[in-house]
Motif scaffolding. Sequence first.
Motif, PDB file in Angstrom:
ATOM      1  N   GLY A   1     -24.567 -15.706  11.113  1.00  0.00           N
ATOM      2  CA  GLY A   1     -23.566 -16.511  11.827  1.00  0.00           C
ATOM      3  C   GLY A   1     -23.262 -16.195  13.334  1.00  0.00           C
ATOM      4  N   LYS A   2     -23.882 -14.993  13.992  1.00  0.00           N
ATOM      5  CA  LYS A   2     -23.857 -14.705  15.224  1.00  0.00           C
ATOM      6  C   LYS A   2     -24.697 -15.256  16.174  1.00  0.00           C
ATOM      7  CE  LYS A   2     -25.671 -10.660  16.582  1.00  0.00           C
ATOM      8  NZ  LYS A   2     -25.901  -9.306  16.423  1.00  0.00           N
ATOM      9  N   PHE A   3     -25.737 -15.688  15.389  1.00  0.00           N
ATOM     10  CA  PHE A   3     -26.790 -16.470  16.225  1.00  0.00           C
ATOM     11  C   PHE A   3     -26.654 -18.151  16.111  1.00  0.00           C
ATOM     12  CE2 PHE A   3     -29.070 -12.767  14.407  1.00  0.00           C
ATOM     13  CZ  PHE A   3     -29.150 -12.291  15.930  1.00  0.00           C
ATOM     14  N   SER A   4     -25.818 -18.522  15.283  1.00  0.00           N
ATOM     15  CA  SER A   4     -25.636 -19.897  15.353  1.00  0.00           C
ATOM     16  C   SER A   4     -24.645 -20.543  14.128  1.00  0.00           C
ATOM     17  CB  SER A   4     -26.997 -20.955  15.054  1.00  0.00           C
ATOM     18  OG  SER A   4     -27.007 -22.156  14.799  1.00  0.00           O
ATOM     19  N   PRO A   5     -23.951 -21.361  14.385  1.00  0.00           N
ATOM     20  CA  PRO A   5     -23.067 -21.597  13.205  1.00  0.00           C
ATOM     21  C   PRO A   5     -23.714 -22.508  12.034  1.00  0.00           C
ATOM     22  CG  PRO A   5     -22.739 -23.095  15.144  1.00  0.00           C
ATOM     23  CD  PRO A   5     -23.718 -22.065  15.510  1.00  0.00           C
ATOM     24  N   TRP A   6     -24.952 -22.775  12.102  1.00  0.00           N
ATOM     25  CA  TRP A   6     -25.686 -23.741  11.249  1.00  0.00           C
ATOM     26  C   TRP A   6     -26.596 -22.724  10.648  1.00  0.00           C
ATOM     27  CZ3 TRP A   6     -23.527 -28.515  11.492  1.00  0.00           C
ATOM     28  CH2 TRP A   6     -24.405 -29.581  10.445  1.00  0.00           C
ATOM     29  N   VAL A   7     -26.196 -22.207   9.543  1.00  0.00           N
ATOM     30  CA  VAL A   7     -27.212 -21.375   8.723  1.00  0.00           C
ATOM     31  C   VAL A   7     -27.118 -21.724   7.144  1.00  0.00           C
ATOM     32  CG1 VAL A   7     -27.619 -18.974   8.165  1.00  0.00           C
ATOM     33  CG2 VAL A   7     -26.239 -19.463  10.133  1.00  0.00           C
ATOM     34  N   ALA A   8     -28.196 -21.927   6.632  1.00  0.00           N
ATOM     35  CA  ALA A   8     -28.340 -22.176   5.147  1.00  0.00           C
ATOM     36  C   ALA A   8     -29.156 -21.135   4.444  1.00  0.00           C
ATOM     37  CB  ALA A   8     -29.123 -23.542   5.133  1.00  0.00           C
ATOM     38  N   PRO A   9     -28.751 -20.798   3.382  1.00  0.00           N
ATOM     39  CA  PRO A   9     -29.628 -19.832   2.560  1.00  0.00           C
ATOM     40  C   PRO A   9     -30.825 -20.314   1.896  1.00  0.00           C
ATOM     41  CG  PRO A   9     -27.685 -20.608   1.345  1.00  0.00           C
ATOM     42  CD  PRO A   9     -27.543 -20.875   2.816  1.00  0.00           C
ATOM     43  N   GLU A  10     -32.091 -19.879   1.682  1.00  0.00           N
ATOM     44  CA  GLU A  10     -33.169 -20.299   1.162  1.00  0.00           C
ATOM     45  C   GLU A  10     -33.530 -19.315  -0.048  1.00  0.00           C
ATOM     46  OE1 GLU A  10     -37.355 -22.357   2.264  1.00  0.00           O
ATOM     47  OE2 GLU A  10     -36.464 -21.141   3.743  1.00  0.00           O
TER      48      GLU A  10
ATOM     49  N   ALA B   1     -30.242 -20.700  21.665  1.00  0.00           N
ATOM     50  CA  ALA B   1     -31.015 -19.538  22.049  1.00  0.00           C
ATOM     51  C   ALA B   1     -30.788 -19.148  23.416  1.00  0.00           C
ATOM     52  CB  ALA B   1     -32.580 -20.016  22.032  1.00  0.00           C
ATOM     53  N   HIS B   2     -30.324 -19.852  24.558  1.00  0.00           N
ATOM     54  CA  HIS B   2     -29.938 -19.649  25.852  1.00  0.00           C
ATOM     55  C   HIS B   2     -28.877 -18.548  25.841  1.00  0.00           C
ATOM     56  CE1 HIS B   2     -27.155 -22.316  25.440  1.00  0.00           C
ATOM     57  NE2 HIS B   2     -26.243 -21.990  26.401  1.00  0.00           N
ATOM     58  N   LEU B   3     -28.101 -18.392  24.938  1.00  0.00           N
ATOM     59  CA  LEU B   3     -26.927 -17.277  25.019  1.00  0.00           C
ATOM     60  C   LEU B   3     -27.602 -16.033  24.864  1.00  0.00           C
ATOM     61  CD1 LEU B   3     -24.415 -19.359  22.631  1.00  0.00           C
ATOM     62  CD2 LEU B   3     -24.588 -19.449  25.231  1.00  0.00           C
ATOM     63  N   PHE B   4     -28.447 -15.783  24.174  1.00  0.00           N
ATOM     64  CA  PHE B   4     -29.337 -14.698  24.125  1.00  0.00           C
ATOM     65  C   PHE B   4     -30.460 -14.466  24.960  1.00  0.00           C
ATOM     66  CE2 PHE B   4     -27.178 -15.924  20.090  1.00  0.00           C
ATOM     67  CZ  PHE B   4     -26.599 -15.060  19.774  1.00  0.00           C
ATOM     68  N   GLY B   5     -30.626 -14.862  25.987  1.00  0.00           N
ATOM     69  CA  GLY B   5     -31.819 -14.671  26.771  1.00  0.00           C
ATOM     70  C   GLY B   5     -32.894 -15.439  26.721  1.00  0.00           C
ATOM     71  N   GLY B   6     -33.088 -16.570  25.653  1.00  0.00           N
ATOM     72  CA  GLY B   6     -34.232 -17.170  25.291  1.00  0.00           C
ATOM     73  C   GLY B   6     -34.721 -16.899  24.045  1.00  0.00           C
ATOM     74  N   GLU B   7     -35.554 -17.454  23.444  1.00  0.00           N
ATOM     75  CA  GLU B   7     -35.992 -17.388  22.097  1.00  0.00           C
ATOM     76  C   GLU B   7     -36.807 -16.215  21.764  1.00  0.00           C
ATOM     77  OE1 GLU B   7     -38.475 -20.808  21.366  1.00  0.00           O
ATOM     78  OE2 GLU B   7     -36.790 -22.361  21.165  1.00  0.00           O
ATOM     79  N   THR B   8     -37.537 -15.468  22.786  1.00  0.00           N
ATOM     80  CA  THR B   8     -38.296 -14.438  22.488  1.00  0.00           C
ATOM     81  C   THR B   8     -37.044 -13.173  22.395  1.00  0.00           C
ATOM     82  OG1 THR B   8     -40.152 -15.337  23.825  1.00  0.00           O
ATOM     83  CG2 THR B   8     -39.853 -12.760  23.537  1.00  0.00           C
ATOM     84  N   ALA B   9     -36.069 -13.358  23.219  1.00  0.00           N
ATOM     85  CA  ALA B   9     -35.227 -12.242  23.336  1.00  0.00           C
ATOM     86  C   ALA B   9     -34.260 -12.327  21.966  1.00  0.00           C
ATOM     87  CB  ALA B   9     -34.331 -12.146  24.523  1.00  0.00           C
ATOM     88  N   LEU B  10     -33.968 -13.588  21.701  1.00  0.00           N
ATOM     89  CA  LEU B  10     -33.275 -13.629  20.294  1.00  0.00           C
ATOM     90  C   LEU B  10     -34.076 -13.183  19.211  1.00  0.00           C
ATOM     91  CD1 LEU B  10     -31.164 -16.652  19.464  1.00  0.00           C
ATOM     92  CD2 LEU B  10     -32.709 -15.637  17.628  1.00  0.00           C
ATOM     93  N   LEU B  11     -35.394 -13.251  19.035  1.00  0.00           N
ATOM     94  CA  LEU B  11     -36.083 -12.784  17.996  1.00  0.00           C
ATOM     95  C   LEU B  11     -36.239 -11.505  18.081  1.00  0.00           C
ATOM     96  CD1 LEU B  11     -37.668 -14.350  15.814  1.00  0.00           C
ATOM     97  CD2 LEU B  11     -39.923 -14.120  17.301  1.00  0.00           C
TER      98      LEU B  11
END
Length: 552
Positions: free
Chosen positions: A93-102, A115-125
């Motif tokens: 939930g720290k990355f997005s409020p829209w989380v679903a378990p699989e 993603a921009h809150l963490f510096g982009g998708e590469t930085a988020l990954l």
Amino acid sequence: MTNRRILSLWFPRLGAEQAMRLDPGLESVPFALVREEGNAQFLSSLSLAASEAGLYRGQPLRDAHAVCADLVTRPEAPHRIAAFLNTLHRWAGKFSPWVAPEAPEALVIDLTGCAHLFGGETALLAQVEQDCADLHLTVRAGIADTLGAAWALARYAGSGAASHRSGDAIDQEARATRARAGKRRHWERGGATPVHTGSRAAAARIAAPGTARSALGPLPVAALRLPPETVEALARLGLRRIGDLTGQPRATLARRFGTGLVLRLDQATGAAPEPISPATAPERFAVRMTLPDPIGLEEDVMAALSCMLPRLCQRLERAGRGARTLRLEAHRTDQSMEWRHVGLARPSAAEDRLRTLLAMKAAEIDAGFGIDMLRLEALVHEPLQLRDKIGHLEAGRAVAERLRAGGGIDDLIGRLGARLGMEAITRVHPAESHIPEKGATVLAAAWSDPAIFWPRRPRPRPLMLWRPEPLIGTGDSPALPRRIRWRGRDLALAWGEGPERIAPEWWLDDPDWRSGQRDYWRVQTDAGDRLWLYYAHGAAMSPGWFCHGAFA
């Protein structure tokens, strides 16, 4: 083209790594969880050391022990894995409020606009991988426009399409292409080997917006979440990559392999919608109070609880829930914390009931150098039935009805349980068995209702039962003796009633009933004892007379 961005997180060793967190000694040996299917056992989750030893998921346990003699196994506990995945759900939930378990070992996160809150998708990954590394978890991630594409990249990025036959996997080249082999594979002739950096590896698992189709092209058809039989049927036709399917007529694919294949292909490429339903957060009922000055007296703790309890009870009433287990936490000024649990016999949101039980636990808390924060949480809560509120005129009758309905018993059980433990308060319930010692069962009073009626027995049963005690000097005759010696006393029988024959349960091997059939007698001695005697006819044990109980 949609502007959604989906992150798929796959934890391929979740079960094994969750077990290793509980037992760190398993990290140094090949370890795997075992799942039972019918009468066979298979490996369900493996540690890294077990995979490096040549084991794989789904392998029979006997074959795994033949390959790796040092393999350590534990039975799979799906409920623990699900609870651990729920914990990871809160972390995601720290990355997005829209989380679903699989289930059973994956998470899906909608990263649209985050993603921009963490510096982009590469930085988020990179942040995701670093967090999982700190938690000693193995994770594989993929980011794409669709759920199907992200799922495929997380599990199959960087892997080629294998063949279902060994002969098709041989690397063969046509004669016309051998002249260019030196340009394509210069490192095989002594050149420098290409180096794949971490950024390039991460980029392979991120499909840029609008490139889901091209990113899926080189992946195997299994990345479309197809059944194994469909994947095998496609491989027999030479359709091993997703790119091989995109050029085929859709009507032909649907007619031969069903509409499921076309639907999965459309979902992965974005032609068909696939919504993500986030899991709702569990309902939590907790209140806390931060104190301006540390407190240490029991009266001060109860005064704080008097301010906290109404808020907690109001939240429980609005939700139609009743607290079953409360947790009182006392946070001290030295950064330590002490807690106490309070259990109730019945779920309740009544403030007076909870305050009485909490007062018994508040006296046990050690304030230390002072308490600067109190927290009260309903750990276990259950739904409550709707009740009608009455006025003062009917208060007396309502109290009498509540006592008759067992409300006073519930309060008594709660108070005794607060001192002795809820498990120590038990009640007896009837059981469906003709065996005397199995005619009743003991249940926890807090989690059971009183028995409404007891079934009638063909003959009266004694008030007290004990393990059969042999009688001395009665001989081996089934006829009722005139005198017996019991517990060091010589007793004469004044009268007797019987016999009542009871046979053992043939489908169970009870050691106490290996003496075979029993003939029970109600007798009274000259000393006034009313006993329950029986004669065992003998089966695996010798025959004889025994005393089994006493009547009131």
